[in-house]
Motif scaffolding. Sequence first.
Motif, PDB file in Angstrom:
ATOM      1  N   ARG A  98      14.598  -0.120  -3.171  1.00 19.64           N
ATOM      2  CA  ARG A  98      14.223   1.156  -2.550  1.00 19.64           C
ATOM      3  C   ARG A  98      15.443   2.046  -2.343  1.00 19.64           C
ATOM      4  O   ARG A  98      15.408   3.250  -2.641  1.00 19.64           O
ATOM      5  CB  ARG A  98      13.507   0.929  -1.219  1.00 19.64           C
ATOM      6  CG  ARG A  98      12.747   2.174  -0.736  1.00 19.64           C
ATOM      7  CD  ARG A  98      12.080   1.934   0.600  1.00 19.64           C
ATOM      8  NE  ARG A  98      11.040   2.904   0.899  1.00 19.64           N
ATOM      9  CZ  ARG A  98      11.243   4.161   1.265  1.00 19.64           C
ATOM     10  NH1 ARG A  98      12.492   4.625   1.369  1.00 19.64           N
ATOM     11  NH2 ARG A  98      10.233   4.972   1.515  1.00 19.64           N
ATOM     12  N   ARG A 117       8.107   8.229 -12.860  1.00 17.02           N
ATOM     13  CA  ARG A 117       8.051   7.317 -11.739  1.00 17.02           C
ATOM     14  C   ARG A 117       8.701   5.986 -12.126  1.00 17.02           C
ATOM     15  O   ARG A 117       8.436   5.465 -13.216  1.00 17.02           O
ATOM     16  CB  ARG A 117       6.593   7.103 -11.358  1.00 17.02           C
ATOM     17  CG  ARG A 117       6.372   6.266 -10.105  1.00 17.02           C
ATOM     18  CD  ARG A 117       4.903   6.331  -9.751  1.00 17.02           C
ATOM     19  NE  ARG A 117       4.489   5.146  -9.023  1.00 17.02           N
ATOM     20  CZ  ARG A 117       3.234   4.775  -8.869  1.00 17.02           C
ATOM     21  NH1 ARG A 117       2.275   5.491  -9.421  1.00 17.02           N
ATOM     22  NH2 ARG A 117       2.931   3.712  -8.176  1.00 17.02           N
ATOM     23  N   ARG A 138       5.592  -3.255   1.330  1.00 15.89           N
ATOM     24  CA  ARG A 138       4.724  -2.111   1.637  1.00 15.89           C
ATOM     25  C   ARG A 138       5.528  -0.821   1.715  1.00 15.89           C
ATOM     26  O   ARG A 138       5.069   0.241   1.273  1.00 15.89           O
ATOM     27  CB  ARG A 138       3.976  -2.361   2.947  1.00 15.89           C
ATOM     28  CG  ARG A 138       2.864  -3.391   2.837  1.00 15.89           C
ATOM     29  CD  ARG A 138       1.945  -3.347   4.054  1.00 15.89           C
ATOM     30  NE  ARG A 138       2.650  -3.688   5.282  1.00 15.89           N
ATOM     31  CZ  ARG A 138       2.740  -4.916   5.765  1.00 15.89           C
ATOM     32  NH1 ARG A 138       2.203  -5.944   5.111  1.00 15.89           N
ATOM     33  NH2 ARG A 138       3.374  -5.149   6.899  1.00 15.89           N
ATOM     34  N   GLU A 139       6.731  -0.910   2.252  1.00 11.27           N
ATOM     35  CA  GLU A 139       7.582   0.280   2.328  1.00 11.27           C
ATOM     36  C   GLU A 139       8.024   0.719   0.937  1.00 11.27           C
ATOM     37  O   GLU A 139       8.079   1.914   0.639  1.00 11.27           O
ATOM     38  CB  GLU A 139       8.805  -0.008   3.199  1.00 11.27           C
ATOM     39  CG  GLU A 139       9.661   1.214   3.470  1.00 11.27           C
ATOM     40  CD  GLU A 139      10.787   0.949   4.443  1.00 11.27           C
ATOM     41  OE1 GLU A 139      11.556   1.889   4.726  1.00 11.27           O
ATOM     42  OE2 GLU A 139      10.900  -0.201   4.924  1.00 11.27           O
ATOM     43  N   LEU A 140       8.319  -0.248   0.077  1.00  6.73           N
ATOM     44  CA  LEU A 140       8.745   0.067  -1.287  1.00  6.73           C
ATOM     45  C   LEU A 140       7.660   0.793  -2.066  1.00  6.73           C
ATOM     46  O   LEU A 140       7.942   1.714  -2.843  1.00  6.73           O
ATOM     47  CB  LEU A 140       9.137  -1.227  -2.015  1.00  6.73           C
ATOM     48  CG  LEU A 140       9.503  -1.107  -3.493  1.00  6.73           C
ATOM     49  CD1 LEU A 140      10.771  -0.295  -3.687  1.00  6.73           C
ATOM     50  CD2 LEU A 140       9.655  -2.499  -4.112  1.00  6.73           C
ATOM     51  N   VAL A 141       6.406   0.386  -1.886  1.00  8.09           N
ATOM     52  CA  VAL A 141       5.314   0.944  -2.692  1.00  8.09           C
ATOM     53  C   VAL A 141       4.447   1.923  -1.901  1.00  8.09           C
ATOM     54  O   VAL A 141       3.349   2.270  -2.338  1.00  8.09           O
ATOM     55  CB  VAL A 141       4.441  -0.183  -3.288  1.00  8.09           C
ATOM     56  CG1 VAL A 141       5.285  -1.071  -4.198  1.00  8.09           C
ATOM     57  CG2 VAL A 141       3.780  -1.018  -2.197  1.00  8.09           C
ATOM     58  N   ASP A 142       4.939   2.378  -0.778  1.00  9.16           N
ATOM     59  CA  ASP A 142       4.198   3.315   0.067  1.00  9.16           C
ATOM     60  C   ASP A 142       3.863   4.586  -0.716  1.00  9.16           C
ATOM     61  O   ASP A 142       4.760   5.301  -1.170  1.00  9.16           O
ATOM     62  CB  ASP A 142       5.046   3.664   1.287  1.00  9.16           C
ATOM     63  CG  ASP A 142       4.334   4.583   2.267  1.00  9.16           C
ATOM     64  OD1 ASP A 142       3.184   4.998   1.982  1.00  9.16           O
ATOM     65  OD2 ASP A 142       4.929   4.912   3.309  1.00  9.16           O
ATOM     66  N   TRP A 145       5.683   7.843  -0.176  1.00  2.87           N
ATOM     67  CA  TRP A 145       7.035   8.021  -0.736  1.00  2.87           C
ATOM     68  C   TRP A 145       6.888   8.375  -2.214  1.00  2.87           C
ATOM     69  O   TRP A 145       6.434   7.571  -3.008  1.00  2.87           O
ATOM     70  CB  TRP A 145       7.841   6.737  -0.557  1.00  2.87           C
ATOM     71  CG  TRP A 145       9.249   6.801  -1.057  1.00  2.87           C
ATOM     72  CD1 TRP A 145      10.147   7.820  -0.887  1.00  2.87           C
ATOM     73  CD2 TRP A 145       9.931   5.794  -1.816  1.00  2.87           C
ATOM     74  NE1 TRP A 145      11.341   7.503  -1.483  1.00  2.87           N
ATOM     75  CE2 TRP A 145      11.243   6.266  -2.062  1.00  2.87           C
ATOM     76  CE3 TRP A 145       9.565   4.533  -2.288  1.00  2.87           C
ATOM     77  CZ2 TRP A 145      12.187   5.532  -2.773  1.00  2.87           C
ATOM     78  CZ3 TRP A 145      10.494   3.790  -2.997  1.00  2.87           C
ATOM     79  CH2 TRP A 145      11.791   4.283  -3.235  1.00  2.87           C
ATOM     80  N   HIS A 148       7.852   5.922  -5.167  1.00  2.75           N
ATOM     81  CA  HIS A 148       7.458   4.511  -5.167  1.00  2.75           C
ATOM     82  C   HIS A 148       7.216   4.023  -6.592  1.00  2.75           C
ATOM     83  O   HIS A 148       6.609   4.722  -7.404  1.00  2.75           O
ATOM     84  CB  HIS A 148       6.225   4.282  -4.286  1.00  2.75           C
ATOM     85  CG  HIS A 148       4.971   4.943  -4.780  1.00  2.75           C
ATOM     86  ND1 HIS A 148       4.727   6.292  -4.675  1.00  2.75           N
ATOM     87  CD2 HIS A 148       3.878   4.415  -5.372  1.00  2.75           C
ATOM     88  CE1 HIS A 148       3.542   6.572  -5.191  1.00  2.75           C
ATOM     89  NE2 HIS A 148       3.004   5.451  -5.625  1.00  2.75           N
ATOM     90  N   THR A 169       1.836  -4.016  -8.201  1.00  2.61           N
ATOM     91  CA  THR A 169       0.891  -2.905  -8.064  1.00  2.61           C
ATOM     92  C   THR A 169       0.164  -2.601  -9.360  1.00  2.61           C
ATOM     93  O   THR A 169      -0.855  -1.914  -9.349  1.00  2.61           O
ATOM     94  CB  THR A 169       1.610  -1.617  -7.607  1.00  2.61           C
ATOM     95  OG1 THR A 169       2.537  -1.207  -8.631  1.00  2.61           O
ATOM     96  CG2 THR A 169       2.351  -1.813  -6.297  1.00  2.61           C
ATOM     97  N   ASP A 223      -2.291   0.317  -6.941  1.00  2.00           N
ATOM     98  CA  ASP A 223      -2.186   1.749  -6.657  1.00  2.00           C
ATOM     99  C   ASP A 223      -2.828   2.557  -7.772  1.00  2.00           C
ATOM    100  O   ASP A 223      -3.327   1.987  -8.740  1.00  2.00           O
ATOM    101  CB  ASP A 223      -0.731   2.166  -6.431  1.00  2.00           C
ATOM    102  CG  ASP A 223       0.147   1.988  -7.668  1.00  2.00           C
ATOM    103  OD1 ASP A 223       1.342   2.235  -7.585  1.00  2.00           O
ATOM    104  OD2 ASP A 223      -0.376   1.553  -8.720  1.00  2.00           O
TER     105      ASP A 223
END
Length: 223
Positions: A98, A117, A138-142, A145, A148, A169, A223
């Motif tokens: 990240r 991306r 979860r923060e990485l793929v939020d 953001w 991500h 994902t 996602d």
Amino acid sequence: MAEGPYTMKQKCLPTYVVIDASYSMTPYQDTLNQTLARLHRKLAGSPRVSEFALMSIIAFSSSAQVVIEMTDMEKIPVMPDVVCNGKTDYRAAFDLVRSRIDVDVPALNAQGKAVLRPAMFFLTDGQPTEPGWEAAFRELVDPAWKRHPHVITYGFGSVQSEVLSKVATKAAFYAEPGTRNDEALGQAINSLLNSLVASSRSEEMQIPTVAEGYRTIPVEYMD
């Protein structure tokens, strides 16, 4: 009709290859380094692919380290060796990816590239040993953001399929029973390379749907 200001920009796919270098990989350390050297040779010998799929290699164990910063692999004279030891800290890997994305994407934009991306290929042979990895993922793929990444996972050895399904994902692959770690590692890199070749041809990320020697498992965080 006049062309827009971004029409002539060269597209690039920031690609992160994140490899488990924990103690359990020690018997396969030579194979790991030989496999990374082969990845380097293949990309360096395919300028169209290496110019599109710019790459950073990250190794993780008790901590995570950048082995190769984001670059065209054609510009790397030789692949550094990775030493295997320590625990299997997924959180360290996710946190580092990240932070690197927030460095690499603006740098590529500043070079005048049209940055797609990012994509992360995550290769692991073991269960996460440290807490906090799920929150870090979860923060990485939020989705909130913008940067991500797509995440594609390859698991072998003692890692459980339930964990793999949580750290992907787009696609998750689990080595067929009886596959040795060295074989699985090589097959994962072959799948990765095939994906990048196809992506460079279409100038869009092409998600692998199959991987030789692996079975596909459902992805929990899609996602």
